[in-house]
Design a protein around this motif. Structure first.
Motif, short mmCIF file in Angstrom:
data_model
loop_
_atom_site.label_atom_id
_atom_site.label_comp_id
_atom_site.label_asym_id
_atom_site.label_seq_id
_atom_site.Cartn_x
_atom_site.Cartn_y
_atom_site.Cartn_z
N HIS A 41 -7.91 -5.83 -7.46
CA HIS A 41 -6.78 -6.69 -7.10
C HIS A 41 -7.24 -8.14 -6.93
O HIS A 41 -6.63 -9.06 -7.45
CB HIS A 41 -6.16 -6.15 -5.81
N PRO A 65 -6.63 4.68 -4.06
CA PRO A 65 -6.23 6.00 -3.57
C PRO A 65 -4.91 6.49 -4.18
O PRO A 65 -4.70 7.68 -4.34
CB PRO A 65 -6.10 5.81 -2.06
N GLY A 142 -5.82 8.78 0.75
CA GLY A 142 -6.75 7.66 0.87
C GLY A 142 -8.19 8.11 0.99
O GLY A 142 -8.49 9.29 1.16
N THR A 145 -11.49 5.22 4.53
CA THR A 145 -10.89 4.21 5.41
C THR A 145 -9.70 4.77 6.17
O THR A 145 -9.52 4.47 7.36
CB THR A 145 -10.37 3.03 4.57
N THR A 146 -8.87 5.56 5.52
CA THR A 146 -7.64 6.02 6.16
C THR A 146 -7.81 7.39 6.81
O THR A 146 -6.89 7.88 7.45
CB THR A 146 -6.49 6.08 5.14
N HIS A 203 -13.91 -1.64 2.69
CA HIS A 203 -13.41 -0.97 3.89
C HIS A 203 -14.02 0.42 4.06
O HIS A 203 -14.33 0.83 5.18
CB HIS A 203 -11.88 -0.89 3.84
N PHE A 229 -13.47 -7.81 0.27
CA PHE A 229 -12.37 -7.88 -0.69
C PHE A 229 -11.94 -9.31 -1.01
O PHE A 229 -11.02 -9.52 -1.80
CB PHE A 229 -11.16 -7.11 -0.18
N GLU A 359 -3.24 -2.09 -7.29
CA GLU A 359 -4.70 -2.00 -7.35
C GLU A 359 -5.18 -1.26 -8.59
O GLU A 359 -6.36 -1.23 -8.87
CB GLU A 359 -5.23 -1.27 -6.11
#
Lengths: 375, 350
Positions: A41, A65, A142, A145-146, A203, A229, A359
């Motif tokens: 991105h 993801p 995800g 990270t998630t 992340h 990022f 993304e």
């Protein structure tokens, strides 16, 4: 904006661009994969590719993801909402992912499914608390990270004694995906896809640390630079990769030292290990079935596992035959090499997963860079 | 509108009352709602005629411009405004960007059973005040009530009528290569104000909507004598969508300079937080101006001299492009497309 503008300074970018041009040996070419969609991105949105010399090429990896979520998993979420009558809570950008029968979560919502966009797993928990008469399922997707926030939500639901909250767990693991790419015949056996190094996730690495990538650097002789990022982070990482390649080194370097350590967030790792365990196998969109690449909820927390609570078994669904997402995710093809790109498959009507999220490699090229195809 | 005899009717209980189906039935309750709330707030000679439509004088010369706009906003009240003033400003702006002087408005309400009369009164008073400040009276309207669950509190549709003088030609197909692209101020304020309120994001400095009627600013701009080709208000879809529309209509390309785009720091921070792009976020009090290159400075000065255009900026230029791409030179030094918005802007997961 403090802590943002510093990483988007045009003058610094031009300086880095000059340094990359100077470092890149004209006689050779450099192919680096940015694994994360966040990097894809940033590269597209800020026009980073324009600042690189022609012999430095970026390959957009599978680190989105949303893009790697297989059709069958979205189908499960839709069945939960439409057939089982649950309130399904999900992150915003999963809403448009194409599913079977020309459906998506957004279209299922239009058909009467109670599907709600949330910003976090904690919000889904609040929905469950506020609607005790409804079964609420959090569609958890995800990378690393998630995952910890999902673990927190499950533990909180247990502590609160909630009987109407469960999780459809579709969390996946970064290192397994990188292994799959490096083991793919195009890279490993045939050598048709040159891959000189990786920009490591930002992340994700705050959670798992830089250590898991050391294996790739050693085993496959591929340098890895973990980067933030922001566009300047990405350019700095490219410069570091070019230098490693020039010097014949293949080690893990950490450009994102302001957030990532070698060990990562051990507390979060322990929390994840307490709530989740490895699935033997998990299907990824574009990468097929990848062994030990996904997580499921441990039996100690089975009552919060939507797959246990509701009759929704996973059924694998083949992607459109003409769709080249698999090859694009592995760096074998570019988005514009796909026959469907920009004709049948557009952001308004995504056929393949790479066109769904901003993304995704195809969506990023379509949205920000397709003017280059006409020059 | 029928006359209601006051002596036999209890006045509306604005404080505790709620809309029920009788308020849309066409009977006494509806007449009372119209008389005590709408007519009282919007009062003017045309409305007072009490007919199903308004009889209006036909202006001499020029051409009639008519624009309709439906308003569905959640939440109904937000920092800097509400659905009421928004429904007045939005339609005035649609008429004004055609180069017309807005003259009259209509207002139609679709109310949901159970909606509190006190909230309706706030909305109606906000509309009345906005219409009065703009000098554009609401001269006719309609009211319907739908069952609970079939509406979202209140929907408002407004129609505006205005007159554009002979010789004034503003249209989306008139942008020419070389023209300058101006905006009248900061981008994304309205959309982020709504989103922050809707999602209860609780930023320490609340973001205020920029909702405003732009006909005064437009008159000042046109009075400067600059050769203005296109005017638009970049509402839903933001500046990006508006410029793509104009590029397609005019069959041209555009090149923006990211560094020149004015964005309030709070809006930029909120967008950053949610993974959104202010170029795609809605505005309700901003103007996009495409102007002949030799008149760009003059137009910019005229905009900046008006309170609603104090932060006006030149943000790009029009050029030839058979693909009608809107592109941007990023602050970073690269180039990218500024594409049409795909569906709704949705926050990214990570």
């Amino acid at each position: 904006m403090k802590y943002i503008d510093e990483f988007r300074d045009g003058d610094l970018a031009r300086g880095l661009s000059a340094a990359i041009r100077q470092a890149a040996v004209p006689a050779r070419s450099y192919h680096f994969m940015e694994f994360c969609g966040g990097h894809t991105h940033a590269i597209s949105r800020y026009g980073v590719a324009d600042l690189l010399p022609d012999n430095v090429r970026m390959i957009h990896g599978p680190g989105c993801p949303v893009c790697v979520l297989p059709v069958g998993r979205v189908d499960m979420a839709i069945r939960l909402a439409l057939d089982c009558g649950v309130t399904l809570c999900t992150y915003g950008d999963t809403l448009r992912v194409p599913a079977s029968d020309s459906l998506s979560l957004m279209k299922a919502k239009a058909r009467g499914g109670d599907i709600r966009m949330v910003y976090s797993s904690a919000d889904a928990l609040k929905v469950a608390q506020a609607n005790p008469e409804k079964q609420v399922v959090f569609f958890a997707i995800g990378f690393e990270t998630t995952t910890p926030p999902t673990a927190v939500a499950i533990k909180q639901a247990q502590a609160l004694g909630l009987k109407n909250f469960s999780v459809l767990c579709c969390h996946v693991l970064t290192p397994s995906a990188i292994s799959t790419i490096l083991e793919s015949p195009e890279v490993r056996q045939w050598g048709t896809v040159p891959l000189d190094g990786f920009i490591g996730p930002a992340h994700v690495s705050t959670i798992i640390g830089s250590q898991p990538y050391e294996f790739f650097a050693e085993e496959y002789r591929k340098p890895v630079v973990i980067a933030g990022f922001e566009p300047l982070d990405v350019m700095q990482a490219i410069l570091m990769l070019v230098k490693q390649v020039n010097e014949g080194r293949a080690v893990v370097e950490n450009e994102f030292s302001r957030a990532v350590t070698r060990e990562g967030n051990v507390k979060a790792q322990n929390l994840v290990a307490e709530v989740f365990e490895l699935r033997r196998q998990f299907e990824w969109r574009g990468l097929n079935v990848v062994p030990y690449s996904g997580l499921k909820i441990r039996k100690e927390f089975a009552e919060f596992d939507a797959e246990q609570r509701f009759p929704v078994a996973y059924v694998s669904v083949a992607d459109n035959r003409a769709c080249e997402c698999g090859a694009i995710l592995r760096g074998v093809k570019k988005p514009q090499d796909c026959k469907l790109f920009g004709t049948v498959c557009t952001p308004e009507n995504p056929v393949g997963s790479c066109m769904v999220s901003s993304e995704g490699a195809c969506a990023a090229h379509y949205t920000y860079g397709r003017y280059k195809d006409f020059q | 509108m029928s006359e209601v005899k006051r002596g036999y009717v209890r006045p509306l209980d604005i404080r505790h009352g709620r809309i029920d189906l009788s308020h849309g039935s066409g009977g006494r309750a509806m007449a009372q709602l119209i008389e005590e709330l709408f007519a009282a707030a919007f009062d003017n000679e045309f409305l007072r005629q009490g007919n199903d439509g308004a009889t209006l004088p036909v202006p001499a010369g020029g051409r009639l411009v008519m624009a309709a706009d439906a308003h569905v906003v959640s939440p109904l009240f937000f920092p800097g405004g509400d659905i009421g003033c928004l429904s007045v400003h939005g339609t005035i702006n649609d008429v004004a960007v055609m180069g017309a002087k807005p003259l009259w408005l209509s207002a139609s309400f679709i109310l949901e059973e159970g909606f509190p009369l006190a909230d309706l009164k706030r909305i109606v008073e906000s509309m009345a005040s906005a219409a009065k400040d703009a000098g554009v009276p609401i001269v006719t309207g309609d009211t319907k009530v739908v069952e609970q669950g079939k509406g979202d509190g209140v929907f408002i549709t407004t129609t505006g009528v205005g007159v554009v003088p002979d010789g004034r030609e503003l249209s989306g197909d008139r942008a020419r290569p070389g023209d300058a692209i101006l905006v009248s101020g900061t981008l994304g304020d309205h959309g982020m104000a709504i989103m922050a309120e809707r999602e209860s994001l609780g930023f320490s400095a609340p973001i205020e909507s920029d909702t405003a009627a732009l006909h005064g600013l437009i008159e000042a701009l046109l009075a400067s004598g600059a050769d203005v080709r296109v005017l638009r208000d970049p509402t839903r879809g933001g500046l990006a969508t508006t410029l793509n529309e104009i590029a397609r209509q005019s069959k041209v390309g555009m090149m923006l300079q990211e560094k020149s785009l004015p964005v309030n720091p709070e809006v930029a921070a909120a967008c950053e937080f949610l993974g959104l792009d202010p170029l795609y976020v809605a505005n309700e009090g901003k103007l996009v101006v495409i102007v002949a290159p030799e008149d760009a400075e003059q137009a910019l000065a005229a905009l900046r001299a008006h309170p609603l255009g104090a932060r006006a900026a030149a943000v790009g230029t029009v050029h030839e492009d058979p693909h009608h791409f809107v592109q941007m030179t990023t602050a970073f030094g690269g180039k990218r497309i500024v594409d049409w918005l795909t569906g709704e802007q949705l926050p990214r997961i990570c």
